[in-house]
Design a protein around this motif. Structure first.
Motif, PDB file in Angstrom:
ATOM      1  N   PRO A  91       5.689   9.256  -0.572  1.00  7.44           N
ATOM      2  CA  PRO A  91       5.804   9.566   0.860  1.00  7.44           C
ATOM      3  C   PRO A  91       4.982   8.604   1.716  1.00  7.44           C
ATOM      4  O   PRO A  91       3.867   8.223   1.353  1.00  7.44           O
ATOM      5  CB  PRO A  91       5.274  10.999   0.958  1.00  7.44           C
ATOM      6  N   PHE A  92       5.550   8.232   2.845  1.00  8.82           N
ATOM      7  CA  PHE A  92       4.879   7.345   3.795  1.00  8.82           C
ATOM      8  C   PHE A  92       3.823   8.152   4.561  1.00  8.82           C
ATOM      9  O   PHE A  92       3.816   9.387   4.537  1.00  8.82           O
ATOM     10  CB  PHE A  92       5.908   6.745   4.744  1.00  8.82           C
ATOM     11  N   ILE A  93       2.942   7.448   5.265  1.00  8.40           N
ATOM     12  CA  ILE A  93       1.916   8.101   6.076  1.00  8.40           C
ATOM     13  C   ILE A  93       2.587   9.062   7.070  1.00  8.40           C
ATOM     14  O   ILE A  93       3.627   8.755   7.657  1.00  8.40           O
ATOM     15  CB  ILE A  93       1.061   7.041   6.808  1.00  8.40           C
ATOM     16  N   THR A  94       1.999  10.233   7.234  1.00  8.34           N
ATOM     17  CA  THR A  94       2.599  11.249   8.103  1.00  8.34           C
ATOM     18  C   THR A  94       2.161  11.059   9.550  1.00  8.34           C
ATOM     19  O   THR A  94       1.211  10.334   9.851  1.00  8.34           O
ATOM     20  CB  THR A  94       2.192  12.656   7.641  1.00  8.34           C
ATOM     21  N   GLN A  95       2.874  11.783  10.427  1.00 14.56           N
ATOM     22  CA  GLN A  95       2.540  11.752  11.853  1.00 14.56           C
ATOM     23  C   GLN A  95       1.093  12.181  12.081  1.00 14.56           C
ATOM     24  O   GLN A  95       0.352  11.536  12.823  1.00 14.56           O
ATOM     25  CB  GLN A  95       3.498  12.671  12.595  1.00 14.56           C
ATOM     26  N   VAL A 121      12.630   5.032   5.941  1.00 13.60           N
ATOM     27  CA  VAL A 121      13.808   5.897   6.050  1.00 13.60           C
ATOM     28  C   VAL A 121      13.356   7.348   5.955  1.00 13.60           C
ATOM     29  O   VAL A 121      12.379   7.669   5.273  1.00 13.60           O
ATOM     30  CB  VAL A 121      14.832   5.597   4.939  1.00 13.60           C
ATOM     31  N   ARG A 122      14.071   8.220   6.658  1.00 12.15           N
ATOM     32  CA  ARG A 122      13.807   9.649   6.581  1.00 12.15           C
ATOM     33  C   ARG A 122      14.843  10.282   5.642  1.00 12.15           C
ATOM     34  O   ARG A 122      16.050  10.064   5.803  1.00 12.15           O
ATOM     35  CB  ARG A 122      13.888  10.295   7.965  1.00 12.15           C
ATOM     36  N   ILE A 123      14.354  11.041   4.680  1.00 13.42           N
ATOM     37  CA  ILE A 123      15.236  11.712   3.725  1.00 13.42           C
ATOM     38  C   ILE A 123      15.091  13.213   3.933  1.00 13.42           C
ATOM     39  O   ILE A 123      13.993  13.769   3.798  1.00 13.42           O
ATOM     40  CB  ILE A 123      14.863  11.329   2.269  1.00 13.42           C
ATOM     41  N   ARG A 124      16.194  13.860   4.264  1.00 16.92           N
ATOM     42  CA  ARG A 124      16.174  15.285   4.592  1.00 16.92           C
ATOM     43  C   ARG A 124      15.584  16.096   3.438  1.00 16.92           C
ATOM     44  O   ARG A 124      15.984  15.959   2.279  1.00 16.92           O
ATOM     45  CB  ARG A 124      17.592  15.779   4.906  1.00 16.92           C
ATOM     46  N   GLY A 125      14.623  16.926   3.766  1.00 13.31           N
ATOM     47  CA  GLY A 125      14.018  17.786   2.774  1.00 13.31           C
ATOM     48  C   GLY A 125      12.914  17.144   1.965  1.00 13.31           C
ATOM     49  O   GLY A 125      12.225  17.812   1.195  1.00 13.31           O
ATOM     50  N   ARG A 126      12.719  15.835   2.115  1.00 12.08           N
ATOM     51  CA  ARG A 126      11.711  15.139   1.322  1.00 12.08           C
ATOM     52  C   ARG A 126      10.641  14.468   2.184  1.00 12.08           C
ATOM     53  O   ARG A 126       9.484  14.407   1.810  1.00 12.08           O
ATOM     54  CB  ARG A 126      12.369  14.084   0.420  1.00 12.08           C
ATOM     55  N   GLY A 127      11.043  13.899   3.322  1.00 16.19           N
ATOM     56  CA  GLY A 127      10.074  13.226   4.188  1.00 16.19           C
ATOM     57  C   GLY A 127      10.464  11.797   4.482  1.00 16.19           C
ATOM     58  O   GLY A 127      11.633  11.414   4.400  1.00 16.19           O
ATOM     59  N   THR A 128       9.459  10.989   4.842  1.00 14.30           N
ATOM     60  CA  THR A 128       9.670   9.597   5.223  1.00 14.30           C
ATOM     61  C   THR A 128       9.161   8.682   4.110  1.00 14.30           C
ATOM     62  O   THR A 128       8.076   8.901   3.561  1.00 14.30           O
ATOM     63  CB  THR A 128       8.925   9.290   6.536  1.00 14.30           C
ATOM     64  N   PHE A 129       9.940   7.645   3.809  1.00  9.90           N
ATOM     65  CA  PHE A 129       9.605   6.725   2.726  1.00  9.90           C
ATOM     66  C   PHE A 129       9.849   5.288   3.181  1.00  9.90           C
ATOM     67  O   PHE A 129      10.674   5.029   4.068  1.00  9.90           O
ATOM     68  CB  PHE A 129      10.465   7.004   1.485  1.00  9.90           C
ATOM     69  N   GLU A 174       0.824  -1.213   0.000  1.00  9.37           N
ATOM     70  CA  GLU A 174       0.000   0.000   0.000  1.00  9.37           C
ATOM     71  C   GLU A 174       0.860   1.266   0.000  1.00  9.37           C
ATOM     72  O   GLU A 174       0.374   2.348  -0.324  1.00  9.37           O
ATOM     73  CB  GLU A 174      -0.939  -0.019   1.210  1.00  9.37           C
ATOM     74  N   PHE A 175       2.130   1.141   0.396  1.00 12.33           N
ATOM     75  CA  PHE A 175       3.067   2.255   0.336  1.00 12.33           C
ATOM     76  C   PHE A 175       4.278   1.810  -0.481  1.00 12.33           C
ATOM     77  O   PHE A 175       4.881   0.781  -0.186  1.00 12.33           O
ATOM     78  CB  PHE A 175       3.529   2.665   1.745  1.00 12.33           C
ATOM     79  N   SER A 176       4.627   2.558  -1.490  1.00 11.62           N
ATOM     80  CA  SER A 176       5.769   2.202  -2.332  1.00 11.62           C
ATOM     81  C   SER A 176       6.956   3.087  -1.975  1.00 11.62           C
ATOM     82  O   SER A 176       6.788   4.201  -1.460  1.00 11.62           O
ATOM     83  CB  SER A 176       5.425   2.360  -3.813  1.00 11.62           C
ATOM     84  N   PRO A 177       8.180   2.632  -2.245  1.00  8.63           N
ATOM     85  CA  PRO A 177       9.378   3.392  -1.855  1.00  8.63           C
ATOM     86  C   PRO A 177       9.490   4.764  -2.505  1.00  8.63           C
ATOM     87  O   PRO A 177      10.184   5.636  -1.989  1.00  8.63           O
ATOM     88  CB  PRO A 177      10.518   2.469  -2.313  1.00  8.63           C
ATOM     89  N   ASP A 178       8.798   4.974  -3.630  1.00  6.47           N
ATOM     90  CA  ASP A 178       8.922   6.260  -4.312  1.00  6.47           C
ATOM     91  C   ASP A 178       7.799   7.236  -3.957  1.00  6.47           C
ATOM     92  O   ASP A 178       7.681   8.294  -4.561  1.00  6.47           O
ATOM     93  CB  ASP A 178       8.958   6.052  -5.827  1.00  6.47           C
TER      94      ASP A 178
END
Length: 357
Positions: free
Chosen positions: A19-23, A51-59, A13-17
């Motif tokens: 953004p993951f569900i937010t807080q 993983v958290r990517i600076r400036g992009r979010g969580t993936f 349901e979430f792909s690496p490319d």
């Protein structure tokens, strides 16, 4: 909540490319505090799941490529909805260890839907795998794809439930006995009209447990109450709908003194819903689970729990698929494993949910 997110990731349901569900989305979806949402995300990061990517979010972290058997090495593929719970973890532990002993490499495929399950099985059937261990989805329509694999010589063993419209090897629990014995234990505690809560609705395991539940009621001369036991999925409901359903039973003329849950995750969800009700309720409720997935003899949330030999199921599945890969032509068979029903001493090791008028 973390297990639910792991299950969503496993189902694709979430792909690496993306953004993951937010807080904030976690807070709204699960109705939890910001602190809890932050903890869940931090644990998923620590586990290497996201993983958290600076400036992009969580993936979601990139997954390794699907295993391909080395030259001369035999391959068995495990196919499941990928719930990520303790039940499946124990099953996989037994399956992986025994297959390794027998000289097989294990690959895993998670299915996102009934249609995707068929797609995955057909692809696997043409991939060169020697065997498949299948944990079917709720409302599975995989019989045609499984039959196709059987015709092409792929050894298929089904686990946890069976396909009623297709003969296959299967490793099962004695689900009728589980339904009967858990219900009987609750009736022995003085409950005359326990309610049933299910996570799934159209698989043989829950249907057999419901049959056992009804038999226990009949043996004691008690009526079957479809409104309290019908195979309606409780877990997929919205939180408000779940709590309204509980509230209607609590305030019914018969009242509600006992809840029997189809498995441990549903039990935990029911406890959460009872505790989250906007106003109190009269009386108290005792809880039972037909699938104990916690490392205790009896769940601290339940007065009656059925402990299922899930690791043994994995071991037996490895042996059965190995027999077929080796060329066994013995009749297809169902191996049925016996569960152990544990009953807590009165007043000990239980959670009481007590309300006031």
């Amino acid at each position: 909540m973390k297990q639910s997110l792991l299950g969503s990731i496993a189902r694709g349901e979430f792909s690496p490319d993306e953004p993951f569900i937010t807080q904030r989305e976690i807070v709204e979806r699960f109705e939890v505090s910001t602190t809890t949402a932050v903890r869940a995300l931090n644990e998923l990061v620590a586990d290497g799941i996201v993983v958290r990517i600076r400036g992009r979010g969580t993936f979601v972290a990139q997954r390794p490529a699907r295993p391909v058997a080395a030259s001369g090495q035999r391959l068995v593929t495990y196919v499941s909805p990928g719930s990520g719970g303790v039940h499946e973890s124990d099953l996989l532990s037994g399956l992986a260890a025994e297959l390794a002993t027998l000289g097989y490499q294990l690959a895993m495929e998670h299915t996102r839907s009934v249609a995707h399950e068929e797609e995955v099985l057909r692809r696997i059937g043409a991939s060169g795998t020697q065997g498949v261990v299948l944990f079917p989805r709720d409302r599975s329509t995989a019989a045609g794809a499984v039959e196709e694999m059987q015709r092409h010589g792929v050894a298929v063993t089904v686990v946890d439930r069976y396909l009623p419209d297709l003969p296959t090897d299967a490793i099962l629990f004695d689900d009728f006995a589980v339904g009967y014995e858990v219900t009987a234990a609750m009736l022995d505690r003085g409950h005359c009209a326990p309610a049933m809560l299910w996570s799934e609705s159209d698989v043989t395991s829950v249907r057999d447990r419901l049959s056992g539940h009804y038999r226990a009621l009949r043996d004691r001369g008690l009526p079957e109450l479809p409104e309290r036991s019908a195979l309606r999925g409780y877990d997929p409901m919205e939180p408000t709908t779940r709590r309204q359903r509980l509230r209607s039973m609590l305030e019914s003329e018969a009242g509600l003194t006992a809840l029997i849950c189809g498995n441990a995750p549903t039990l935990a969800l029911a406890v959460s819903d009872l505790l989250a009700m906007e106003t109190g309720f009269p009386g108290s409720v005792e809880l039972a689970s037909m699938d104990q997935s916690l490392p205790y003899d009896v769940s601290p949330l339940a007065v009656v729990s059925a402990r299922l030999p899930t690791r043994e199921m994995g071991v037996e599945a490895a042996h059965l698929v190995h027999e077929r890969v080796q060329g066994s032509t013995a009749p297809l068979r169902h191996v049925v494993l016996k569960a152990t029903v544990q009953v807590a001493d009165r007043g000990a090791n239980t959670l009481g949910v007590i309300g006031a008028r």
